[in-house]
Design an enzyme around this catalytic site. Structure first.
Site, short mmCIF file in Angstrom:
data_model
loop_
_atom_site.label_atom_id
_atom_site.label_comp_id
_atom_site.label_asym_id
_atom_site.label_seq_id
_atom_site.Cartn_x
_atom_site.Cartn_y
_atom_site.Cartn_z
N GLY A 147 -37.39 1.64 -3.73
CA GLY A 147 -36.40 1.01 -4.61
C GLY A 147 -35.65 1.97 -5.52
O GLY A 147 -34.74 2.67 -5.08
N LYS A 218 -41.53 2.58 5.47
CA LYS A 218 -41.07 3.55 4.46
C LYS A 218 -41.63 4.95 4.77
O LYS A 218 -40.94 5.96 4.61
CB LYS A 218 -41.47 3.08 3.07
P1 NAP Z 1 -32.66 -11.81 -0.45
O1 NAP Z 1 -32.86 -12.04 -1.89
O2 NAP Z 1 -33.35 -12.70 0.53
O3 NAP Z 1 -31.08 -11.87 -0.17
C1 NAP Z 1 -30.53 -11.81 1.11
C2 NAP Z 1 -29.05 -12.18 1.02
O4 NAP Z 1 -28.45 -11.99 2.28
C3 NAP Z 1 -28.79 -13.62 0.61
O5 NAP Z 1 -27.69 -13.68 -0.24
C4 NAP Z 1 -28.48 -14.32 1.93
O6 NAP Z 1 -27.53 -15.37 1.78
C5 NAP Z 1 -27.84 -13.20 2.72
N1 NAP Z 1 -28.12 -13.31 4.14
C6 NAP Z 1 -29.32 -13.18 4.75
N2 NAP Z 1 -29.19 -13.33 6.08
C7 NAP Z 1 -27.88 -13.55 6.31
C8 NAP Z 1 -27.12 -13.80 7.47
N3 NAP Z 1 -27.68 -13.84 8.69
N4 NAP Z 1 -25.78 -13.99 7.34
C9 NAP Z 1 -25.21 -13.97 6.14
N5 NAP Z 1 -25.87 -13.74 4.97
C10 NAP Z 1 -27.21 -13.54 5.07
O7 NAP Z 1 -33.06 -10.33 -0.04
P2 NAP Z 1 -33.21 -9.07 -1.02
O8 NAP Z 1 -34.56 -9.08 -1.66
O9 NAP Z 1 -32.01 -8.93 -1.85
O10 NAP Z 1 -33.29 -7.87 0.05
C11 NAP Z 1 -32.14 -7.44 0.73
C12 NAP Z 1 -32.44 -6.14 1.48
O11 NAP Z 1 -32.83 -5.12 0.56
C13 NAP Z 1 -33.58 -6.24 2.50
O12 NAP Z 1 -33.29 -5.39 3.58
C14 NAP Z 1 -34.77 -5.70 1.72
O13 NAP Z 1 -35.78 -5.16 2.56
C15 NAP Z 1 -34.11 -4.61 0.91
N6 NAP Z 1 -34.82 -4.25 -0.31
C16 NAP Z 1 -35.16 -5.21 -1.19
C17 NAP Z 1 -35.80 -4.85 -2.37
C18 NAP Z 1 -36.16 -5.88 -3.39
O14 NAP Z 1 -36.71 -5.52 -4.43
N7 NAP Z 1 -35.87 -7.16 -3.18
C19 NAP Z 1 -36.11 -3.50 -2.62
C20 NAP Z 1 -35.73 -2.53 -1.68
C21 NAP Z 1 -35.08 -2.91 -0.52
P3 NAP Z 1 -27.84 -16.71 0.93
O15 NAP Z 1 -27.99 -16.24 -0.47
O16 NAP Z 1 -26.66 -17.56 1.11
O17 NAP Z 1 -29.10 -17.27 1.50
N1 HSE Z 2 -41.96 -6.19 -0.83
C1 HSE Z 2 -41.60 -4.84 -1.14
C2 HSE Z 2 -42.66 -4.26 -2.07
C3 HSE Z 2 -40.23 -4.82 -1.80
O1 HSE Z 2 -43.55 -5.03 -2.49
O2 HSE Z 2 -42.66 -3.06 -2.34
C4 HSE Z 2 -39.62 -3.44 -1.89
O3 HSE Z 2 -39.42 -2.85 -0.64
#
Ligand code: NAP
Ligand code: HSE
Length: 444
Positions: A147, A218
């Site tokens: 992150g 990762k």
């Molecule tokens: P999230 O909260 O589930 O958000 C996903 C977003 O993408 C939502 O707005 C969703 O739309 C949209 N979406 C998903 N599938 C879609 C599709 N097929 N077509 C159009 N829109 C779509 O996910 P997130 O936690 O932000 O994570 C996003 C990415 O960042 C992932 O690859 C995750 O591994 C990475 N990541 C996350 C974190 C973290 O702390 N969360 C940290 C590092 C990396 P709706 O809102 O309309 O449902």
């Molecule tokens: N689920 C992941 C974690 C989010 O717990 O580290 C960040 O990649």
């Protein structure tokens, strides 16, 4: 008016840079906030305003963490990917196959890409990077590992002159949170997992977190960059935290260790091993005191020695910071006219160590019938395969049974596995309860 060719020569005429955002969830909302709140700093760094033009979501009606003009939202990927005014695609929607197609399409349109998607980069990183280079585009993915910690740039740029011998990482916040609470508060695994989900660290389906797959993705990305060798997800030996018990954590403590899910990547000459395993790590090691949902990556370089990078491994704003920093990198490259030139092909052929080349200490807890000569039989098996014992503890149990807890000296994985196979065949051995890797924190 927006110029389509943005490079060093015509930069003074560029009025703004347009972003197409794929996803407006946890990370996407953070990206909107960081771009809005840090606009002055962005203008200072890239020389013009940075604006989000279109946002792809699944559900336009959904209530959002951030206010965006409803006309910016779309459910049609083409509206973002084919918009000629969009310069850079920021992918924060997750998913693999469909998302890969979107990113390839973006690159074909000569749009640079920033992604936070470790699932995608661990599986298709080399293919996507090759496509980006082919279209003279940047593809940056700092947020995909740990992150908010700028570890990828540190490996590729900060430590560019060094040869990295070892990386050890706590790279999954959910499992670190669970193990910290089990260890410090004596709480059960299920109880803490529910809390991690409520707090938003764990994925909605936390299997990838607790089974070690998220950390393995990762570590595949980290070791590919750190060792300049194409390490695939299948090259990473993985075990998660689902079988860890309070007893294991308590006995580990008695021996001076803390239980952590450790990503381990080690290079000897040109042979490497990469794993994600529950590990009892010496309390003297700096990773032992990385607690709760925090992440840290310990890197040993032959010239620099020990370094450690610590910080939030997940969450909306920390992850968005990494995404927007990548955006700044792309925009600076646009200004200099050098996009598509920063990724470097792996320098070395991959050579994975075999099990007889992988050495470690081990912790074993098992139950025996407490009879004459049983310990002699048990220890003779270890001796036969050259596995020496460093620490031994025996506890009497009911019904003339006893629990044995051992820590070995360093032994090859192959010999240790043979010892375990033979131990299971001894009639007096009732059950092998648990086996963990032990890490003392030797520098190499
Ligand atoms: P999230 O909260 O589930 O958000 C996903 C977003 O993408 C939502 O707005 C969703 O739309 C949209 N979406 C998903 N599938 C879609 C599709 N097929 N077509 C159009 N829109 C779509 O996910 P997130 O936690 O932000 O994570 C996003 C990415 O960042 C992932 O690859 C995750 O591994 C990475 N990541 C996350 C974190 C973290 O702390 N969360 C940290 C590092 C990396 P709706 O809102 O309309 O449902
Ligand atoms: N689920 C992941 C974690 C989010 O717990 O580290 C960040 O990649």
């Amino acid at each position: 008016m927006l110029l389509l060719v943005k490079n060093k020569e015509d930069w003074s005429k560029v009025h703004s840079l347009s972003i197409g955002l794929l996803g407006l969830g946890t990370v996407g909302s953070g990206v909107v906030k960081v771009i809005e709140n840090h606009q002055d700093k962005l203008i200072h760094q890239v020389g013009c305003p940075v604006k989000i033009k279109k946002v792809l979501v699944q559900d336009i009606e959904k209530e959002r963490e951030v206010q965006v003009d409803s006309t910016m939202l779309t459910v049609d990927p083409a509206e973002v990917l084919l918009d000629p005014e969009i310069d850079i695609i920021v992918e924060v929607m997750g998913g693999v196959e469909e998302t890969k197609k979107h990113l390839i399409q973006a690159l074909q349109q000569k749009k640079h890409v920033v992604t936070a998607n470790k699932d995608l980069m661990a599986l298709y990183g080399p293919e996507l990077l090759a496509a980006a280079a082919n279209y003279q585009c940047d593809l940056f993915y700092e947020a995909s590992v740990a992150g908010g910690i700028p570890i990828l740039r540190s490996l590729v740029e900060g430590l560019a002159s060094d040869r990295i011998a070892k990386m050890m990482g706590i790279v999954n916040g959910t499992t670190n949170f669970i193990l910290t609470k089990m260890s410090k508060e004596g709480r059960s695994y299920d109880d803490v997992l529910t809390e991690a989900q409520r707090l938003g660290f764990a994925e909605a389906n936390p299997a990838a977190d607790v089974e070690g797959l998220d950390a393995a993705r990762k570590m595949a990305i980290l070791s590919t960059l750190g060792f300049s060798m194409e390490i695939k997800l299948d090259d990473v030996k993985v075990k998660g935290i689902t079988e860890i018990t309070g007893e294991d954590i308590r006995y580990g403590k008695q021996f001076g260790y803390t239980m952590k899910l450790i990503g381990y990547a080690h290079r000897d000459q040109d042979a490497v091993e990469v794993s994600v395993l529950p590990t009892l790590i010496s309390n003297a090691h700096p990773l032992a005191s990385v607690n709760d949902e925090y992440n840290a990556i310990y890197v040993y370089g032959e010239a620099v020695g020990e370094t450690m990078f610590y910080g939030p491994g997940a969450g909306s704003l920390p992850t968005a910071t990494a995404v927007v920093s990548d955006l700044v990198g792309v925009m600076k490259n646009m200004r200099l006219g050098v996009n598509g030139k920063s990724s470097v092909n792996p320098q070395y052929q991959k050579h994975l160590k075999s099990d007889d080349e992988i050495y470690s200490k081990y912790f074993i807890r098992f139950c025996i019938h407490d009879g004459v000569g049983v310990m002699t039989k048990v220890t003779s098996i270890f001796a036969t395969y050259d596995v020496s014992l460093e620490k031994v503890l025996q506890h009497p149990l009911a019904e003339e049974k006893a629990e044995i807890i051992l820590v070995t000296h360093r032994a090859s994985r192959e010999n240790f596995r043979t010892v375990m196979t033979e131990l299971r065949e001894v009639p007096a051995v009732v059950k092998i309860e648990s086996v963990y890797r032990v890490e003392e924190g030797d520098t190499v």
